[in-house]
Design a protein around this motif. Structure first.
Motif, PDB file in Angstrom:
ATOM      1  N   ARG A   1       5.362 -27.697  33.783  1.00  0.00           N
ATOM      2  CA  ARG A   1       6.119 -28.667  32.988  1.00  0.00           C
ATOM      3  C   ARG A   1       6.369 -29.973  33.735  1.00  0.00           C
ATOM      4  N   ASP A   2       6.824 -29.879  35.019  1.00  0.00           N
ATOM      5  CA  ASP A   2       7.158 -31.104  35.765  1.00  0.00           C
ATOM      6  C   ASP A   2       7.009 -30.804  37.248  1.00  0.00           C
TER       7      ASP A   2
ATOM      8  N   LEU B   1       6.505 -22.777  34.187  1.00  0.00           N
ATOM      9  CA  LEU B   1       5.074 -22.660  33.947  1.00  0.00           C
ATOM     10  C   LEU B   1       4.873 -22.128  32.532  1.00  0.00           C
ATOM     11  N   VAL B   2       4.217 -22.926  31.670  1.00  0.00           N
ATOM     12  CA  VAL B   2       4.036 -22.587  30.258  1.00  0.00           C
ATOM     13  C   VAL B   2       2.654 -21.972  30.060  1.00  0.00           C
TER      14      VAL B   2
ATOM     15  N   THR C   1      -0.656 -28.413  23.695  1.00  0.00           N
ATOM     16  CA  THR C   1       0.377 -28.118  24.684  1.00  0.00           C
ATOM     17  C   THR C   1       1.756 -28.339  24.068  1.00  0.00           C
ATOM     18  N   PRO C   2       2.674 -27.407  24.264  1.00  0.00           N
ATOM     19  CA  PRO C   2       4.021 -27.577  23.695  1.00  0.00           C
ATOM     20  C   PRO C   2       4.929 -28.467  24.537  1.00  0.00           C
ATOM     21  N   VAL C   3       4.518 -28.795  25.763  1.00  0.00           N
ATOM     22  CA  VAL C   3       5.377 -29.567  26.660  1.00  0.00           C
ATOM     23  C   VAL C   3       4.549 -30.625  27.380  1.00  0.00           C
ATOM     24  N   ASP C   4       5.251 -31.612  27.915  1.00  0.00           N
ATOM     25  CA  ASP C   4       4.614 -32.548  28.841  1.00  0.00           C
ATOM     26  C   ASP C   4       4.423 -31.838  30.179  1.00  0.00           C
TER      27      ASP C   4
ATOM     28  N   ARG D   1       4.695 -36.342  44.538  1.00  0.00           N
ATOM     29  CA  ARG D   1       3.639 -35.376  44.187  1.00  0.00           C
ATOM     30  C   ARG D   1       2.773 -35.017  45.388  1.00  0.00           C
ATOM     31  N   LYS D   2       3.372 -35.041  46.578  1.00  0.00           N
ATOM     32  CA  LYS D   2       2.620 -34.632  47.759  1.00  0.00           C
ATOM     33  C   LYS D   2       2.402 -33.122  47.792  1.00  0.00           C
TER      34      LYS D   2
END
Length: 472
Positions: free
Chosen positions: A253-254, A60-61, A222-225, A321-322
């Motif tokens: 992040r993902d 978490l960014v 944002t520094p990340v995807d 992504r549920k």
């Protein structure tokens, strides 16, 4: 009369005896024995540690602000929509823009200071050049005076050179030497001024770089995807920079790779280890079971109400992504698992039949029971029961794994007796009714306990029967 009275009394007694015999026989037929049974099942037995936890992003960014100002506008996500909760963003993408009016003024001021420092450097360079020329001229004059002095010293004071002329050569040599020293001092001063001007230029350039960087800070990127999990500001809101950067957005992040942070009681933590399989469910999808693996056990424990718990991190995959961040998870850490084994509800081990319930020819079958986890179960056979000796294995508190001893007949679907239903609707374990128990200690008769008006708990009926095993 006495004879007639005796006959009447005799007939009355006989009739009463006949009536009692018929009534007793009728009741015996009406109170026919009915066994209460449970079924042997075959399936997978799982020994597990249960816990609850929360789904968390693996990374978490925290995106914050380093300058003070008003939020002028939000950026757009990968779909061209204004960024908000749940927006998908790419690294470097604009999330918000802070008012940069004051920063632009500071940039212009810094640029003016740079220009002024550059002008001072040019002036100092000219002064240095002039001082160097003065030093060269003074040195030339000194050299000429030194040569004249040398010739005067060779001639000496006499007819060719008077005392006055000699003194003039001496004065000229001393004056030119002093002039050289003065020119050199001026040269050092000019060089010092040039160094100061160069330092001022570096300071001005550093200030300009700082202000340009501050202008970049007005663009929150944002520094990340990732996915925006939290947005803590609105357009028009003023953010104030302090020692700690103000948080504006939290970007996961993902979300296809997540974690469960599960709280495990200290009594069970020794059964949990890295790499262990985990199965869990979430309230939003109660009919689906997900899997994961233990990543690590955090060594720092927490205590609440004298209960010590440890946080266990479980890595889980979320390709569809549920699962969403911060969902509650019901976690089962799989300690061990047995496939295709016979299982019996624990209540079956508590039944002890009366002698007349046992099928003829098996009353003496009792040897070895009770040693080395062996136990005796009673299988229904018509209106009687027959014993089955088993090895009792793992227990989850509701049911146990069993293995028949010496190939005795027990398989899935067999009915095991757990009680006797007589006189209507009451379940009776004969060994608890004060009657003789052939296979155990005789127990005193106990009075039935009422529920006291309380409703039965979930999984129990009004007679306090134990719940069956959970569905596999």
């Amino acid at each position: 009369m006495k004879t007639i009275l005796k006959v009447i009394i005799t007939l009355t007694v006989v009739a009463l005896a006949v009536w009692v015999w018929v009534h007793y026989a009728t009741n015996r037929r009406e109170n026919k024995r009915c066994f209460s049974t449970t079924t042997v099942t075959c399936g997978d037995f799982v020994n597990k540690v249960q816990a609850t936890g929360t789904l968390e992003p693996q990374e978490l960014v925290d995106v914050g602000a380093q300058v003070t100002g008003e939020i002028k506008e939000f950026g757009t996500d990968v779909h061209g929509k204004r960024v908000d909760y749940g927006s998908e963003v790419k690294a470097g993408q604009l999330l918000a823009r802070i008012d940069d009016t004051l920063v632009e003024l500071d940039i212009k001021r810094a640029e003016a200071q740079v220009a002024q420092a550059q002008a001072q450097i040019l002036s100092a360079a000219a002064a240095v050049a002039q001082a160097e020329a003065a030093v060269a001229q003074a040195q030339a004059n000194k050299n000429k005076a030194d040569r004249d002095m040398q010739r005067a010293e060779k001639l000496g004071v006499g007819d060719a050179l008077s005392q006055m002329e000699y003194d003039q050569f001496v004065n000229a040599a001393e004056s030119t030497a002093a002039a050289v020293q003065s020119a050199q001092a001026q040269q050092q001063t000019s060089r010092a001024q040039q160094a100061n001007a160069e330092a001022a230029l570096q300071s001005a350039q550093a200030q300009l770089t700082r202000e340009l960087r501050n202008r970049d800070y007005t663009r929150i990127t944002t520094p990340v995807d990732g996915t925006i999990v939290v947005r803590q500001v609105n357009v028009g809101q003023t953010v104030v920079s302090s020692m700690n950067a103000t948080t504006l957005f939290l970007v996961a992040r993902d979300l296809t790779h997540m974690q469960i942070w599960a709280s495990v009681n200290e009594a069970d933590i020794a059964k949990v280890s890295a790499g262990q399989e985990v199965r869990y469910t979430v309230d939003a999808l109660p009919n689906e079971t997900f899997t994961g693996r233990v990543n690590k056990i955090r060594p720092n424990a927490t205590m609440s109400s004298n209960v010590v718990t440890y946080i266990v991190e479980v890595d889980v995959e979320n390709p569809e992504r549920k699962l969403l961040p911060y969902m509650s998870a019901n976690v089962n850490f799989i300690v061990e698992e047995f496939k295709n084994c016979l299982m019996v509800p624990d209540i079956a081990f508590d039944f002890h039949p009366l002698p007349e319930m046992i099928a003829p020819g098996v009353q003496q079958m009792q040897s070895g029971v009770g040693a080395d986890d062996t136990a005796l179960l009673w299988k229904k056979q018509g209106e009687h029961v027959v014993p089955v000796r088993v090895q009792r294995g793992r227990d989850d508190g509701t049911r146990s794994v069993v293995v028949p001893i010496n190939g005795e007949g027990l398989e899935a679907g067999d009915e095991l007796v757990i009680g006797v239903q007589q006189s209507g609707d009451v379940r009776v374990n004969p060994s608890q009714e004060g009657e003789k128990n052939l296979f155990g200690m005789n127990r005193p008769k106990r009075r039935e306990r009422s529920a006291g008006g309380a409703e039965p708990k979930p999984g129990q009926d009004a007679k306090n029967s134990r719940p069956g095993p959970p569905p596999m």
